[in-house]
Design a protein around this motif. Structure first.
Motif, mmCIF file in Angstrom:
data_model
loop_
_atom_site.group_PDB
_atom_site.id
_atom_site.type_symbol
_atom_site.label_atom_id
_atom_site.label_comp_id
_atom_site.label_asym_id
_atom_site.label_seq_id
_atom_site.Cartn_x
_atom_site.Cartn_y
_atom_site.Cartn_z
ATOM 1 N N GLN A 91 -15.613 -19.104 6.388
ATOM 2 C CA GLN A 91 -15.352 -20.506 6.081
ATOM 3 C C GLN A 91 -14.881 -20.670 4.645
ATOM 4 O O GLN A 91 -13.693 -20.793 4.385
ATOM 5 C CB GLN A 91 -16.584 -21.380 6.330
ATOM 6 N N ASP B 292 -13.537 -26.123 9.221
ATOM 7 C CA ASP B 292 -13.453 -24.900 10.014
ATOM 8 C C ASP B 292 -12.031 -24.670 10.529
ATOM 9 O O ASP B 292 -11.806 -24.339 11.698
ATOM 10 C CB ASP B 292 -14.435 -24.941 11.187
ATOM 11 N N ARG C 9 -21.077 -20.408 10.235
ATOM 12 C CA ARG C 9 -20.024 -19.774 9.448
ATOM 13 C C ARG C 9 -20.648 -19.042 8.269
ATOM 14 O O ARG C 9 -21.791 -19.298 7.898
ATOM 15 C CB ARG C 9 -19.017 -20.821 8.947
#
Length: 819
Positions: free
Chosen positions: A371, A413, A226
């Motif tokens: 993220q 996430d 991410r």
């Protein structure tokens, strides 16, 4: 040296065991570890670390090449602590009883539960040593068989920690930790073919490779790479803010997915961008002494050089700049148009403008990778800016100084972890379930033994110094009141949850019933307040009247609210009806009475039935010190209860020793609340007498039944002889059909002791009563004729009894003798 774990035991090589995997899975698939066992196993490791026993873990991390073993060990201790584990489960799943089929509606027989997916194959990455232990805990909590692949070059730390988990009873059968190379496609394919869910950590290429080999149709959970960034409002470009950004950049060389790779400024003004870049550079310079640098390897250094030189070349065509540390420890890649790109890390960061109105559109192409946004803004900006960030696809917003910090149960996430490893199952039932709220009630309860000393009121734990969730005070009907501590979890588990199940077990109809509650509240006495929570949870209309001294007003509230059920102490309910008898008969809607705190005498029952009441039942058996201890079903008598085995253990011991009673024998009730946090009770002598009720209950519940047989204090000594309150009441009922209130007062009259038996409406003269008591009860025969004790039978009227001021319960025995 052991490098892997096969079904809970450490092994040097697992390849020759693969042939047994299918049979082992088949023998295990119908079972799952208990959540409490997993929590205890994790917490044992956490406690060991906190005690300083970390040698094996430190050595394993050093062999794995960890730069900061203590940081990882301390993080594991926090994640594995009981408090953290329980908060995570509560937040993500809403219950600690994941696998129990529980009723979800007070009006319909609908049941739901969580169930494991089956075989959960974890493919972990090698960049974070803590991933494997935390992922294994998640897989065990959710009841899955866990086959975990770790990198072949590392994993000793994971093997040590997970091996310790397997040492706890009930865990090992569900654990396989295998160290082998990702290039071993044959072994990987063999394991993936047996998966009911695959959980993968890694970059796009690694994830794509696993997905290609995975069976079609099974859940595939990806924990991929991410990108995170800092977003700063112009008014917040300060030295303190930039020091915070530098901290998040330098603390682990941007190796976490939550570390900032870009800094975006909510402004198109070049002067603002230049100011931000200059101040960030100064902050990174200051950070050099605070956060020791980890040098990149040759490949990483080459990537940094390439990215930086490409950016330098780009500034000839597109306005921008590069700010470098002369010593080469950090660099800021500045653009005057938006640059949102992955960083080569190691204190390399992009800085450019992006106004909030352009956030969603500009970042849309990176939406699946976003993220964390570390946000620096004022309270005036926090709502519109956070809305724009979430619209862009950001999943976490944090302060810029703590972008990698989290909290128990935080989404990861964009979702919770535990539900991804579970399935939700449901059941609709059309048979009569007798108010069964959990299928646990239909199983034989687990045997539990407690051997500590017997506790009493003097052993009640004091209120914690830092307070607690709920404080309650016992009514003091039978002695000095005690103050009782409950955490919020205790309050839900020991009072509200089982109380709600008790209401359904009794057959209260959430669709048609309206409850008028006359229990007292306030003064730290919990009756009314507790029932407010219970009936609110069930969605049952609840008139919160309390035990008003003005019974006319209380009845008015009941009639106005259209109540169908009365709840209160029997003596108060009888008084309220008698004071309003004509109005009560005209109203005619009260068909059910729930009572608590006192015995429902046969005379009371006959009177209520004469007033049209069709159903009379104790609400439950509970005390402020111990929580709910028993609940009746519709087949229980007025003094019989089922034991709520999910929270309480009950022993019945002899009255004159601590030995267990024999079949049918009356003894002292000792309760252990084995899931309690604050105010933990173990073998607590509640002061009541009772006996086990043998045989199955017609309701189908397997939870044991017991019958209350009075209190220890119902046996009194006066005139050198013992008397039993309930035996006196039974004689009055048998001989004179008296079922009203009865109170015994003990006094000293000169050199003689006196017993005063107070009644209301007894159809007999004092002389007749005395004659029967002397004839039928040898304790009176030994004392009254010989004038060792004076006996007085006193008509006091309904308002003449001595009641407890807090709980408005009748004080059965009042001892006024000189001490």
């Amino acid at each position: 040296m052991a490098t892997s774990i096969w079904r809970g035991r450490k092994v040097g090589s697992f390849k020759d065991l693969l042939g047994t995997l299918d049979s082992e899975i088949e023998s295990t698939i119908g079972r799952f570890p208990k959540v409490e066992d997993v929590i205890e196993a994790c917490d044992a490791i956490s406690r060991r670390i906190r005690s300083g026993d970390i040698g094996r873990y430190r050595e394993a991390l050093e062999r794995d090449g960890s730069e900061d073993p203590m940081a990882i060990i301390n993080a594991l201790a926090e994640v594995y602590s009981r408090e953290s584990m329980m908060r995570k489960i509560d937040r993500e799943l809403g219950t600690q009883d994941l696998f129990e089929l529980n009723r979800i509606s007070a009006t319909e027989q609908l049941y739901e539960a969580w169930r494991p997916l089956g075989v959960l194959v974890h493919v972990t990455s090698g960049n974070s040593p803590i991933v494997a232990p935390t992922a294994m805990a998640d897989g065990l909590i959710t009841g899955n068989i866990n086959i975990m692949k770790v990198a072949s070059g590392i994993g000793e730390f994971a093997c040590e920690v997970i091996g310790d988990l397997c040492d706890h009873p009930g865990i090992g059968d569900f654990v396989y930790l295998l160290r082998f190379s990702s290039s071993d496609k044959e072994t990987m394919g063999f394991l993936l073919d047996r998966a009911d869910c695959i959980s993968v950590w890694g970059g796009e290429e690694a994830v794509a490779s696993i997905r290609e080999s995975a069976p079609r149709g099974i859940p595939f959970v990806v924990w991929g790479h991410r990108i995170s960034f800092a977003y700063i409002e112009p008014d917040c470009i300060t030295e303190a803010t930039m020091d915070d950004v530098a901290k998040s950049v330098c603390r682990n060389e941007q190796q976490s997915c939550s570390s900032p790779q870009c800094v975006l400024i909510d402004s198109d003004d070049r002067d603002v961008i230049d100011k931000a870049a200059r101040m960030l550079g100064e902050a990174l310079d200051r950070a050099k002494t605070r956060y020791p640098r980890k040098a990149p390897d040759d490949a990483q250094a080459a990537e940094i050089t390439a990215v930086t030189q490409v950016h330098d070349c780009d500034t000839y065509f597109n306005p921008g700049d590069t700010i470098r540390d002369p010593e080469g420890t950090w660099r800021i890649l500045v653009g005057y148009d938006t640059r949102f790109l992955p960083s080569p890390l190691f204190r390399t960061i992009w800085l450019s403008p992006l106004t909030r109105d352009r956030l969603p559109a500009k970042l849309r192409c990176m939406r699946q990778y976003l993220q964390t946004a570390g946000l620096a803004c004022t309270i005036d900006d926090i709502e519109p800016v956070s809305a724009a960030l979430y619209a862009a696809g950001v999943g976490r917003i944090t302060p810029v100084s703590t972008m990698s910090a989290g909290y128990d149960g935080e989404p990861h996430d964009g979702g919770y972890t535990l539900p991804r490893y579970l399935r939700r199952v449901s059941m609709r039932v059309d048979m009569e379930m007798n108010g069964i709220c959990s299928f646990r009630e239909l199983r034989e309860p687990e045997k539990r033994e407690f051997t500590g000393p017997i506790q009493g009121k003097k052993d009640c734990r004091p209120i914690p110094e830092n307070g607690t969730g709920v404080v309650r005070k016992s009514g003091g009907t039978t002695g000095e009141p005690v103050y009782c501590a409950y955490t919020r979890r205790d309050y839900e588990e020991y009072l509200i949850g089982p109380g709600a199940r008790a209401v359904i077990a009794q057959g209260i109809d959430a669709k048609t019933d309206i409850v008028a509650d006359f229990l007292r509240g306030g003064n730290l006495y919990g009756g009314l307040n507790m029932c407010i929570s219970i009936f609110d949870r069930l969605g049952i209309p609840h008139l919160r009247i309390s035990g008003l001294d003005d019974t006319k007003l209380a009845a008015h509230y009941m009639f106005t609210g259209k109540a169908t059920v009365m709840l209160g102490a029997p003596s108060y309910i009888i008084r309220l009806i008698r004071d309003n008898e004509e109005e009560f008969r005209r109203y005619g809607r009260i068909k059910k009475v729930l009572y608590g705190g006192e015995v429902m005498t046969e005379g009371y029952r006959r009177y209520l039935e004469s007033m049209g009441v069709e159903y009379i039942c104790s609400m439950f058996y509970a005390a402020n010190e111990t929580g709910l201890m028993g609940y009746p079903c519709k087949y229980c008598g007025t003094t019989m209860f089922h034991l709520p085995t999910e929270i309480q253990s009950l022993e019945i011991v002899k009255t004159d020793s601590d030995e267990p009673v024999g079949p049918g024998e009356v003894g002292r009730l000792l309760f252990t609340g084995f899931r309690r946090q604050d105010g933990h009770t173990e073998r607590y002598d509640i002061g009541d007498l009772g006996r086990w009720v043998e045989g199955p209950c017609p309701c189908g519940r397997k939870e044991p039944r017991f019958e209350l047989m009075g209190r220890h204090g119902d046996v009194i000594r006066i005139g050198g002889t013992f008397f039993n309150y309930h035996r006196v009441a039974a004689i009055l009922n048998d001989e004179f059909s008296y079922g009203g209130l009865m109170q015994i007062i003990l006094e000293t009259r000169g050199l003689t002791e006196a017993m005063i038996i107070c009644v209301d409406g007894l159809n007999a003269t004092p002389e007749q009563v005395t004659e029967v008591l002397v004839r039928d009860y040898d304790s009176f025969a030994k004392t009254v004729p010989q004038k060792i004790m004076e006996l007085e039978i006193r008509e006091v009227g309904h308002d003449g009894f001595i009641m407890n001021n807090v709980s408005i319960k009748l004080r059965s025995i009042v001892d006024r003798r000189e001490k």
